[in-house]
Design an enzyme around this catalytic site. Structure first.
Site, PDB file in Angstrom:
ATOM      1  NE  ARG A 262      -1.404   0.439  11.036  1.00  0.00           N
ATOM      2  CZ  ARG A 262      -2.573   0.015  11.435  1.00  0.00           C
ATOM      3  NH1 ARG A 262      -2.832  -0.097  12.721  1.00  0.00           N
ATOM      4  NH2 ARG A 262      -3.490  -0.311  10.562  1.00  0.00           N
TER       5      ARG A 262
ATOM      6  CG  HIS B  78       7.048  -2.105   2.252  1.00  0.00           C
ATOM      7  ND1 HIS B  78       6.946  -0.978   3.028  1.00  0.00           N
ATOM      8  CD2 HIS B  78       5.826  -2.685   2.274  1.00  0.00           C
ATOM      9  CE1 HIS B  78       5.721  -0.876   3.501  1.00  0.00           C
ATOM     10  NE2 HIS B  78       5.022  -1.897   3.067  1.00  0.00           N
TER      11      HIS B  78
ATOM     12  CD  GLU C   5      16.178  -1.342   4.378  1.00  0.00           C
ATOM     13  OE1 GLU C   5      16.923  -2.187   3.848  1.00  0.00           O
ATOM     14  OE2 GLU C   5      15.973  -0.203   3.904  1.00  0.00           O
TER      15      GLU C   5
ATOM     16  CE  LYS D 127      13.884  -0.881   9.818  1.00  0.00           C
ATOM     17  NZ  LYS D 127      14.524   0.422   9.983  1.00  0.00           N
TER      18      LYS D 127
ATOM     19  CG  MET E 294      -1.895  -1.202   1.180  1.00  0.00           C
ATOM     20  SD  MET E 294      -3.460  -0.924   2.001  1.00  0.00           S
ATOM     21  CE  MET E 294      -2.915  -0.657   3.660  1.00  0.00           C
TER      22      MET E 294
END
Ligand code: PAF
Length: 295
Positions: A189, A37, A35, A186, A30
């Site tokens: 949010r 992702h 890091e 990580k 999204m």
């Protein structure tokens, strides 16, 4: 890196890659990439010739109390990160591309049981939104593999079950949670946390690890462990939604057949809801049998 928002153009490009015999790895996101992702992207790169990343803030998985409008939109920065990681294809559909007839008219994919517990009971409809969009994205991209983070362990389990139940020919790969040095998982949010909340936040992971250690040492009163953990989180300043010791496969209560335990937690710091989990393999199984029967 080629960027497409039209499904037809994306599919035509992907047909070309497939025609050349290149394998396709897919990382649905999204956006607001961090890091964690990028670790998913790196895994997809290791396993496949072509990496497709989607960025789509899926309104169907947001509840009425979730602030969809406040969700960070950081496309320019995300693109730079993906480009640096060597991603070949970025897919950025709009809501009309994914839900052309509107969300009310959308056929939903519902995964029973796994989707109804833990985050599923606190966020009704959330996982139906996730499985519906993920199955649509899978059908559009038709990858060989798709990569998901273990931080969202329940989401990963639900996607695996959906793929199995619906005979979707995609290999689902889970990647270990990426953490800050102090153990905080990580997450997009984390950016919402104040300085003081960020200081408190690693307590979530510490509490999970303490519970894991207690079980590894043979403590098997899970109810007591869960209550103790909730108190610890409350004392640290969290409002705990759940802290649960479960069978990692079913996400139900641990039984004598459990081979791996997952300890999962969701807790709020102010209005920021953090989730995390740790796992513990019960190996060899015979030892667990002794543990469960109190010997
Ligand atoms: O984990 C996420 O970011 C989302 O739930 C996903 C899998 C991209 C579906 O919208």
């Amino acid at each position: 890196m080629r960027t497409y928002s039209s499904n037809a153009q994306l599919q035509s490009a992907l047909r070309g890659f497939r025609h050349n015999g290149q394998s396709i790895g897919f990382v649905p996101t999204m956006g607001n990439l961090h890091e964690g992702h990028l670790d998913l992207v790196r895994k997809a790169r290791q396993l496949c010739d072509i990496v497709v990343v989607s960025i789509f803030i899926n309104p169907l998985q947001f509840g009425p109390s979730d602030d969809l409008d406040a969700y960070p939109r950081t496309l320019a920065a995300d693109k730079e990160k993906l480009f640096s990681e060597g991603v070949q294809v970025l897919y950025t559909p709009g809501v009309k591309d994914i839900y052309p007839e509107g969300m009310q008219a959308q056929t939903l994919v519902h995964v029973p049981d796994l989707g109804e517990t833990l985050c599923g009971s606190s966020r009704p409809g959330h996982f139906d939104g996730v499985t519906t969009v993920v199955s649509k994205l899978f059908n559009i991209v038709q990858p060989d593999i798709a990569v998901f983070g273990e931080k969202d362990f329940q989401q990963l389990s639900i996607v695996r079950k959906m793929v199995k139940d619906l005979c979707i020919p995609i290999n689902i790969v889970g990647v270990a949670t990426t953490r800050d040095e102090d153990g905080l998982a990580k997450s997009s949010r984390n950016g919402y946390l104040s300085f003081e909340q960020r200081r408190i936040a690693p307590t979530l992971n510490q509490t999970l690890n303490s519970c894991r250690e207690a079980i590894a040492c043979g403590f098997d009163n899970f109810f007591e462990l869960e209550s103790h953990a909730r108190i610890k989180l409350l004392q640290a300043g969290f409002d705990a939604d759940y802290f649960a010791v479960r069978d990692a496969h079913t996400l139900l209560a641990v039984t004598e057949d459990t081979e791996e335990i997952a300890i999962l937690a969701a807790a709020c710091l102010g209005s920021t809801r953090l989730i995390d989990n740790v796992r513990l393999s019960l190996n060899p199984v015979s030892d667990w049998g002794m543990l469960a029967s109190g010997h």
